[in-house]
Motif scaffolding. Structure first.
Motif, short mmCIF file in Angstrom:
data_model
loop_
_atom_site.label_atom_id
_atom_site.label_comp_id
_atom_site.label_asym_id
_atom_site.label_seq_id
_atom_site.Cartn_x
_atom_site.Cartn_y
_atom_site.Cartn_z
N ASN A 28 33.45 4.68 -23.84
CA ASN A 28 33.45 5.75 -25.00
C ASN A 28 32.01 6.00 -25.67
O ASN A 28 32.14 6.54 -26.74
CB ASN A 28 34.68 5.14 -26.01
CG ASN A 28 33.74 3.92 -26.68
OD1 ASN A 28 33.00 3.27 -26.16
ND2 ASN A 28 34.55 3.29 -27.59
N TYR A 29 31.48 6.06 -24.75
CA TYR A 29 29.89 6.58 -25.11
C TYR A 29 29.11 7.19 -24.01
O TYR A 29 29.60 6.78 -22.87
CB TYR A 29 29.00 5.23 -25.52
CG TYR A 29 29.13 4.12 -24.80
CD1 TYR A 29 28.02 3.95 -23.75
CD2 TYR A 29 30.12 3.15 -24.70
CE1 TYR A 29 28.13 3.16 -23.05
CE2 TYR A 29 30.14 2.21 -23.78
CZ TYR A 29 29.03 1.95 -22.89
OH TYR A 29 28.84 1.11 -22.21
N CYS A 30 27.99 7.63 -24.26
CA CYS A 30 27.01 8.35 -23.28
C CYS A 30 26.13 7.04 -23.06
O CYS A 30 25.63 6.53 -23.73
CB CYS A 30 26.26 9.50 -23.84
SG CYS A 30 27.53 10.79 -24.38
N ILE A 31 25.70 7.48 -21.55
CA ILE A 31 24.44 6.59 -21.17
C ILE A 31 23.25 7.71 -20.80
O ILE A 31 23.60 8.51 -20.02
CB ILE A 31 24.86 5.90 -19.72
CG1 ILE A 31 26.16 4.91 -20.07
CG2 ILE A 31 23.85 5.00 -19.25
CD1 ILE A 31 26.68 4.01 -18.95
N TYR A 32 22.34 7.34 -21.31
CA TYR A 32 20.85 8.26 -21.33
C TYR A 32 19.92 7.40 -20.21
O TYR A 32 20.16 6.24 -19.88
CB TYR A 32 20.38 8.12 -22.68
CG TYR A 32 21.38 8.95 -23.76
CD1 TYR A 32 21.62 10.25 -23.40
CD2 TYR A 32 22.11 8.28 -24.49
CE1 TYR A 32 22.84 10.85 -24.38
CE2 TYR A 32 23.05 8.84 -25.53
CZ TYR A 32 23.11 10.13 -25.25
OH TYR A 32 23.90 10.75 -26.19
N ASN A 33 19.05 8.31 -19.85
CA ASN A 33 18.11 7.68 -18.96
C ASN A 33 17.11 6.81 -20.09
O ASN A 33 16.31 7.37 -20.78
CB ASN A 33 17.27 8.71 -18.36
CG ASN A 33 16.11 8.27 -17.64
OD1 ASN A 33 15.44 7.33 -17.99
ND2 ASN A 33 16.08 8.86 -16.45
N ASP A 34 17.26 5.37 -20.09
CA ASP A 34 16.62 4.61 -20.88
C ASP A 34 15.21 4.63 -20.67
O ASP A 34 14.38 4.81 -21.74
CB ASP A 34 17.08 3.23 -20.75
CG ASP A 34 18.34 2.96 -21.47
OD1 ASP A 34 18.62 3.49 -22.55
OD2 ASP A 34 19.15 1.98 -21.28
N LYS A 35 14.33 4.81 -19.62
CA LYS A 35 13.22 4.86 -19.47
C LYS A 35 12.41 6.29 -20.02
O LYS A 35 11.40 6.13 -20.64
CB LYS A 35 12.85 4.81 -17.99
CG LYS A 35 13.12 3.57 -17.13
CD LYS A 35 12.50 3.50 -15.85
CE LYS A 35 12.68 2.06 -15.06
NZ LYS A 35 12.18 2.22 -13.74
N ARG A 36 13.27 7.18 -19.86
CA ARG A 36 12.76 8.48 -20.44
C ARG A 36 13.14 8.53 -21.81
O ARG A 36 11.91 8.57 -22.66
CB ARG A 36 13.52 9.49 -19.73
CG ARG A 36 13.31 10.97 -20.19
CD ARG A 36 13.98 12.25 -19.54
NE ARG A 36 15.24 11.93 -19.54
CZ ARG A 36 15.88 12.24 -18.36
NH1 ARG A 36 15.43 12.49 -17.19
NH2 ARG A 36 17.12 12.12 -18.40
N VAL A 37 13.91 8.03 -22.36
CA VAL A 37 14.09 7.69 -23.89
C VAL A 37 13.03 7.00 -24.45
O VAL A 37 12.51 7.27 -25.57
CB VAL A 37 15.50 7.39 -24.20
CG1 VAL A 37 15.86 7.12 -25.64
CG2 VAL A 37 16.72 8.47 -23.86
N GLU A 38 12.97 5.70 -24.05
CA GLU A 38 11.86 4.73 -24.35
C GLU A 38 10.45 5.35 -24.14
O GLU A 38 9.65 5.31 -25.18
CB GLU A 38 12.12 3.49 -23.68
CG GLU A 38 11.28 2.46 -24.24
CD GLU A 38 11.74 2.15 -25.87
OE1 GLU A 38 10.84 1.80 -26.53
OE2 GLU A 38 12.87 2.29 -25.94
#
Length: 165
Positions: A28-38
């Motif tokens: 029930n949530y989105c998964i983002y590119n953690d490396k890019r976001v961080e």
């Protein structure tokens, strides 16, 4: 808008939205590119002009969501530094996208820009009268943001001696 060019930030901005996974029947949530976001979060205030420009010009909902994820994470540390980004976020206040509504609600809950209170009420009304999310309930986050505004601004009036400094 004048941006001091940073090639690493530019690469991350150019790829925003690619590879994100939206909510579905199993999540029930989105998964983002953690490396890019961080990486964008770590670049701090240097990233803000890029994010503003992206919000101003983009129509890519996945990219917009990832920008909102970056802003949301930045707001965890320095919400006061993000209040001037509100006009760029306000562009999306009337969206029908439950994903964008949830992200905006979370950001507004943290940065507490007074101008966002009315739009939050509008989002909640829209979610109540025309629900359009199959996988999650945006009313939870929007209602929580409204309650945070009432707590933050109401407490100053009810208990003024606690807020003198």
């Amino acid at each position: 808008m004048c941006i001091n060019f940073n090639p690493q930030i530019a690469v991350n901005i150019k790829t925003l939205g690619s590879g994100i996974k939206r909510a579905d029947e199993t999540r029930n949530y989105c998964i983002y590119n953690d490396k890019r976001v961080e990486a964008l979060v770590k670049s701090g205030m240097e990233t803000i002009p890029y994010l503003k420009e992206y919000l101003k010009t983009s129509t890519n909902e996945n990219g917009i969501l990832e920008v909102l994820a970056v802003i949301d994470r930045m707001a965890d540390n320095n919400p006061g530094e993000l209040t001037d980004i509100y006009p760029y976020l306000a562009k999306f206040n009337d969206t029908d996208s439950p994903d964008i509504q949830v992200m905006l609600s979370g950001i507004y809950r943290k940065i507490l820009v007074p101008d966002a209170f009315g739009p939050l009420c509008g989002m909640l009304y829209k979610q109540i009268t025309a629900p359009n999310s199959k996988y999650f309930d945006p009313k939870e986050e929007t209602g929580g943001a409204i309650l945070e505004y009432l707590r933050a601004y109401g407490a100053k009036n009810i208990y003024p001696s606690d807020f003198q400094g």
